[in-house]
Enzyme design. Structure first.
Site, PDB file in Angstrom:
ATOM      1  CE  LYS A 116     -13.111   5.008  13.518  1.00 47.70           C
ATOM      2  NZ  LYS A 116     -12.813   3.800  13.402  1.00 47.70           N
ATOM      3  N   GLY A 153      -2.600   5.056  10.075  1.00 48.66           N
ATOM      4  CA  GLY A 153      -3.398   4.534   9.071  1.00 48.66           C
ATOM      5  C   GLY A 153      -3.082   4.969   7.743  1.00 48.66           C
ATOM      6  CB  SER A 154      -4.971   4.290   4.628  1.00 51.69           C
ATOM      7  OG  SER A 154      -5.952   5.540   4.450  1.00 51.69           O
ATOM      8  CB  THR A 155      -1.159   7.472   2.309  1.00 49.75           C
ATOM      9  OG1 THR A 155       0.064   6.771   2.948  1.00 49.75           O
ATOM     10  CG2 THR A 155      -0.611   8.869   1.862  1.00 49.75           C
ATOM     11  CD  GLU A 213       3.627   4.482  10.719  1.00 47.96           C
ATOM     12  OE1 GLU A 213       3.523   4.117   9.492  1.00 47.96           O
ATOM     13  OE2 GLU A 213       3.516   3.760  11.544  1.00 47.96           O
ATOM     14  CB  CYS A 217       3.668   0.721   9.090  1.00 46.62           C
ATOM     15  SG  CYS A 217       2.048   1.178   9.740  1.00 46.62           S
ATOM     16  CD  GLU A 255       0.580   0.572   2.637  1.00 48.39           C
ATOM     17  OE1 GLU A 255       1.057   0.573   3.930  1.00 48.39           O
ATOM     18  OE2 GLU A 255      -0.275   1.277   2.435  1.00 48.39           O
TER      19      GLU A 255
END
Length: 566
Positions: free
Chosen positions: A237, A290-292, A318, A352, A450
């Site tokens: 993806k 990507g995002s948490t 990550e 990041c 963030e």
């Protein structure tokens, strides 16, 4: 590159090392891949061959609109449900249209991947390694201007930033991962009395879902190809805002000899792809950057469907970061200023690992601020095709709006002020000026959350409150990705390093908290920043294999009695 070839012997010549290996049809040989050299970064000086080739490719890609299909089992699929890819620095310029997957295409990709798994999982690892090594060679030569141009135009990186990402780091991932794989396969147990023991490293029993980010072409490639090198198959993806470079990666994989169906390219809704993939009994793992919030959502979906799976899935991710610079009173002021400037503003802060908060003694802050101000006044911002532009656009309107909201918040706050930058302009591209926020509140909003843009928030602290401020640095953010400490007092540096031992998975002393290099600083963080499986090192590869230990008894026992019973 020079290459000798024969039926049994291949020699690859790299700039700093040479690999020799024997490849026989019956594979009756021990093949080793020595530690490679990192790919040299080209300078792109005016008139140089690499500059001429890149500028020609930039013009070519700017003059066309690419039709990006879904790719399943090597076949291109066009659903007619399309979106567009535009230049972030010129958002009216359409680079490509792409076709979005639906549920049927995702299910077809799973079926196709599992068919490919039957052969690929049993392919000798040296054959897989040879394919990956060919990817490195193709990217170092033919595909270098193609990938760099696509990354520049589609992800708004300048000449240097594209070169070290889509060329050098991607090549390094290919070569170093093959080296690390050879070390893993060589890890074998000892033999015992009348027995032979060995370990075979099997791929996961299913497919890996690779969910990749926009900000690094190299990461997008690595999230797919690390599991693939170890014998797995992947559903990929890609990020919508990195589709152009990612589509060219698929062409590179094909030309290098990767069999159809091993990687299946699925543009479209991440939520839909994640939902369908995690419901399949063949779901074996996620490789994610990507995002948490997104990673947590995928993890929760996997937990909900746990009883369906053949095996417990490997969840490797990550995610976010709120990366810090902590400055001791003994620090070199110019070094701190340079680290803050480069760490926060290179790549538009869209790393990041980008520096986004700084704790600095009040005695040092005025001089450091003036040095940062000088550098900000010297740089230019604009189109990536103009080589003197140091800062380019953020990736899209959502990112622009987010950055602007934090700047606007700081402008209205009583406990913070904008001391550098603060301007935003989206009339042509998504341009956010490098911005420094100074605050008297260590828990100010932009010190904790963030942002993922060219914004750094600075908290000047009393010089005699180092210990208290270290505690603030450690406990303020839920993340634990990267961090840096500065000081000329080496004992103080040691104390700070120990106090912040869980605050960052990649830690820097007297340097900016960013710029990890494959083979030197394997990358990843813990806490809310991910599983810390260290891309660019052996740890990550081990996550994509299941060991089987085999004991062969040479003379089988024929008496059940213990010795003393006889």
């Amino acid at each position: 590159m020079n290459r000798e070839s024969g039926s049994k012997f291949f020699t690859f010549h790299y700039s700093l090392f040479t690999i020799h290996y024997y490849f026989k049809i019956m594979n009756n040989s021990i093949i080793t891949f020595p530690t490679p050299a990192n790919e040299p970064v080209k300078a792109y000086l005016a008139g140089s061959p690499e500059r001429v080739a890149l500028e020609k490719e930039l013009e070519r890609q700017k003059s066309i609109v690419v039709d990006i299909p879904i790719i399943i089992g090597g076949k291109e699929i066009r659903t007619g449900n399309t979106g567009t890819v535009t230049c972030p620095h010129d958002h009216q310029h359409v680079l490509a249209t792409y076709h979005k997957v639906g549920k049927a295409e995702i299910e077809l990709a799973i079926e196709t991947a599992m068919k490919a798994w039957q052969e690929w999982s049993r392919t000798p690892w040296t054959t897989r390694a040879a394919i990956v090594m060919k990817m490195a060679e193709l990217l170092a030569t033919k595909y270098r201007p193609i990938m760099n141009a696509a990354t520049m135009l589609g992800q708004s990186k300048n000449f240097y930033q594209a070169e070290i990402d889509s060329a050098c780091e991607t090549i390094d991932f290919f070569r170093y991962n093959v080296h690390y794989a050879s070390k893993i396969y060589a890890m074998q147990p000892k033999d015992g009395n009348m027995q032979l023991n060995h370990t075979e490293y099997r791929p996961l029993e299913g497919f890996v879902l690779a969910v990749t980010p926009f900000n690094f072409t190299s990461i997008a490639s690595n999230l797919c190809m690390t599991p693939v090198l170890m014998g797995n198959v992947a559903l990929w993806k890609p990020s919508t805002t990195a589709l152009l470079s990612n589509y060219y990666l698929m062409q590179l994989y094909k030309e290098a000899g990767l069999p159809d169906g091993v990687v299946n390219f699925l543009p479209g809704s991440g939520a839909l792809i994640g939902e369908v993939a995690t419901q399949s009994k063949h779901f074996a793992g996620i490789h994610f950057t990507g995002s948490t919030a997104t990673f947590k959502s995928l993890w929760q979906q996997a937990c909900k469907n746990l009883d369906r799976y053949v095996s417990y899935p490997r969840l490797v991710g990550e995610t976010g970061g709120k990366d810090f610079i902590f400055v001791h009173p003994s620090a070199d002021k110019k070094a701190v200023a340079t680290a803050a400037f480069c760490g926060a503003f290179e790549f538009q802060g869209q790393k990041c690992s980008a520096a986004s908060r700084m704790y600095i003694p009040k005695s040092l802050w005025p001089d450091v601020l003036e040095d940062i101000r000088r550098m900000c006044a010297e740089i230019k911002m604009g189109d990536v095709c103009e080589p003197m532009n140091f800062v380019n656009a953020v990736i899209d309107e959502a990112s622009f709006d987010k950055c602007k909201s934090y700047i606007d918040y700081a402008k209205e706050a009583a406990d913070a002020k904008i001391v550098i930058g603060g301007k935003c302009d989206k009339s042509v591209g998504w341009f956010v000026e490098p911005t420094v926020i100074e605050t008297t509140n260590p828990h100010f909003k932009s010190m904790e959350e963030e942002i993922f843009g060219p914004i750094i928030t600075v908290y000047p602290y009393d010089d005699d409150k180092v210990d208290e401020t270290l505690q603030l640095c450690d406990e303020t953010s839920p993340y634990g990705l990267t961090g840096a400490v500065f000081g000329r007092d080496r004992m103080a540096v040691e104390k700070m390093t120990d106090r912040l031992c869980y605050a960052a998975g990649n830690f820097y002393i007297n340097d900016k908290p960013t710029g990890a290099v494959v083979g030197m600083q394997p990358f990843g963080g813990a806490r809310a920043s991910g599983t810390n499986d260290k891309a660019g090192g052996e740890f990550n590869l081990i996550r994509w294999i299941i060991p089987r230990v085999i004991k062969e008894t040479l003379v089988s026992p024929t008496d059940y009695r213990y010795t003393y019973m006889k």
